[in-house]
Design a protein around this motif. Structure first.
Motif, PDB file in Angstrom:
ATOM      1  N   GLU A  73      35.503  38.049  49.888  1.00 41.74           N
ATOM      2  CA  GLU A  73      36.221  38.540  48.702  1.00 41.74           C
ATOM      3  C   GLU A  73      37.258  39.588  49.068  1.00 41.74           C
ATOM      4  O   GLU A  73      38.335  39.640  48.467  1.00 41.74           O
ATOM      5  N   ALA A  74      36.961  40.443  50.035  1.00 39.20           N
ATOM      6  CA  ALA A  74      37.944  41.448  50.468  1.00 39.20           C
ATOM      7  C   ALA A  74      39.166  40.767  51.069  1.00 39.20           C
ATOM      8  O   ALA A  74      40.309  41.169  50.814  1.00 39.20           O
ATOM      9  N   GLU A  75      38.926  39.726  51.866  1.00 39.95           N
ATOM     10  CA  GLU A  75      40.049  38.983  52.442  1.00 39.95           C
ATOM     11  C   GLU A  75      40.836  38.257  51.357  1.00 39.95           C
ATOM     12  O   GLU A  75      42.069  38.233  51.374  1.00 39.95           O
ATOM     13  N   GLY A  76      40.135  37.667  50.389  1.00 41.98           N
ATOM     14  CA  GLY A  76      40.810  36.991  49.285  1.00 41.98           C
ATOM     15  C   GLY A  76      41.629  37.949  48.437  1.00 41.98           C
ATOM     16  O   GLY A  76      42.766  37.638  48.061  1.00 41.98           O
ATOM     17  N   PHE A  77      41.070  39.108  48.151  1.00 40.70           N
ATOM     18  CA  PHE A  77      41.803  40.085  47.350  1.00 40.70           C
ATOM     19  C   PHE A  77      43.018  40.615  48.122  1.00 40.70           C
ATOM     20  O   PHE A  77      44.092  40.797  47.540  1.00 40.70           O
ATOM     21  N   ALA A  78      42.872  40.824  49.418  1.00 45.28           N
ATOM     22  CA  ALA A  78      44.016  41.276  50.225  1.00 45.28           C
ATOM     23  C   ALA A  78      45.144  40.240  50.189  1.00 45.28           C
ATOM     24  O   ALA A  78      46.325  40.611  50.100  1.00 45.28           O
ATOM     25  N   ARG A  79      44.784  38.944  50.248  1.00 44.66           N
ATOM     26  CA  ARG A  79      45.807  37.884  50.114  1.00 44.66           C
ATOM     27  C   ARG A  79      46.463  37.941  48.743  1.00 44.66           C
ATOM     28  O   ARG A  79      47.678  37.796  48.605  1.00 44.66           O
ATOM     29  N   TRP A  80      45.633  38.128  47.681  1.00 45.64           N
ATOM     30  CA  TRP A  80      46.167  38.212  46.325  1.00 45.64           C
ATOM     31  C   TRP A  80      47.158  39.374  46.218  1.00 45.64           C
ATOM     32  O   TRP A  80      48.248  39.212  45.669  1.00 45.64           O
ATOM     33  N   VAL A  81      46.786  40.519  46.749  1.00 42.56           N
ATOM     34  CA  VAL A  81      47.675  41.692  46.695  1.00 42.56           C
ATOM     35  C   VAL A  81      48.983  41.395  47.416  1.00 42.56           C
ATOM     36  O   VAL A  81      50.066  41.692  46.898  1.00 42.56           O
ATOM     37  N   ARG A  82      48.904  40.797  48.604  1.00 39.21           N
ATOM     38  CA  ARG A  82      50.125  40.481  49.360  1.00 39.21           C
ATOM     39  C   ARG A  82      51.023  39.528  48.573  1.00 39.21           C
ATOM     40  O   ARG A  82      52.225  39.746  48.452  1.00 39.21           O
ATOM     41  N   ASP A  83      50.430  38.485  47.988  1.00 36.68           N
ATOM     42  CA  ASP A  83      51.213  37.484  47.264  1.00 36.68           C
ATOM     43  C   ASP A  83      51.688  37.976  45.896  1.00 36.68           C
ATOM     44  O   ASP A  83      52.807  37.686  45.485  1.00 36.68           O
ATOM     45  N   ALA A  84      50.834  38.686  45.174  1.00 38.92           N
ATOM     46  CA  ALA A  84      51.152  39.087  43.799  1.00 38.92           C
ATOM     47  C   ALA A  84      51.934  40.388  43.711  1.00 38.92           C
ATOM     48  O   ALA A  84      52.753  40.555  42.812  1.00 38.92           O
TER      49      ALA A  84
END
Length: 138
Positions: A73-84
């Motif tokens: 989830e931390a990796e997924g959220f970091a991707r979301w932050v980078r993209d969003a």
């Protein structure tokens, strides 16, 4: 009694209503002890994690659900932050803010503080928490 409420972030701002666009982030706070964080990306990817306590720990029902895979989830959220948002976030920094799957107490006294630290880390504005006078009568 702590704060109860749901806020969403989309189109560059926080709202008390649901999101208006994708990507979005929803933070649902329960009694200032649990924040459920749901995030969705434009490609329909996303995830869910908790700040403060996982509900299964807080409500003393450890078998009510599986522990959150905080690394994923931390990796997924970091991707979301980078993209969003366009901010680079270290997943380990996100993970340190997440509710402990084994029930260790959170760092912050109220989960709203942890939400604010997560927002700062992600480069998001801090939510405008409703004040007591904003609550409906009764």
């Amino acid at each position: 009694m702590g704060y109860f409420g749901k806020l969403s972030y989309s189109d560059g701002r926080w709202r008390a209503a649901g999101p208006t666009a994708v990507p979005f982030l929803i933070v649902d706070v329960h009694d200032s002890h649990i924040a459920t964080v749901d995030y969705r990306a434009a490609d329909a990817g996303g995830g869910r994690f908790f700040l403060g306590y996982e509900p299964r720990i807080y409500f003393e029902e450890p078998d009510a659900g599986d522990p959150v895979d905080t690394r994923a989830e931390a990796e997924g959220f970091a991707r979301w932050v980078r993209d969003a948002v366009g901010t680079e976030v270290d997943p380990d920094d996100v993970r340190r803010l997440m509710a402990s799957p084994d029930g260790a107490p959170p760092q912050d006294e109220v989960v709203e503080q942890t939400v604010e630290r997560l927002c700062a880390l992600a480069g998001l504005p801090v939510p405008g928490w409703p004040a007591d006078e904003d609550a409906p009568p009764g």
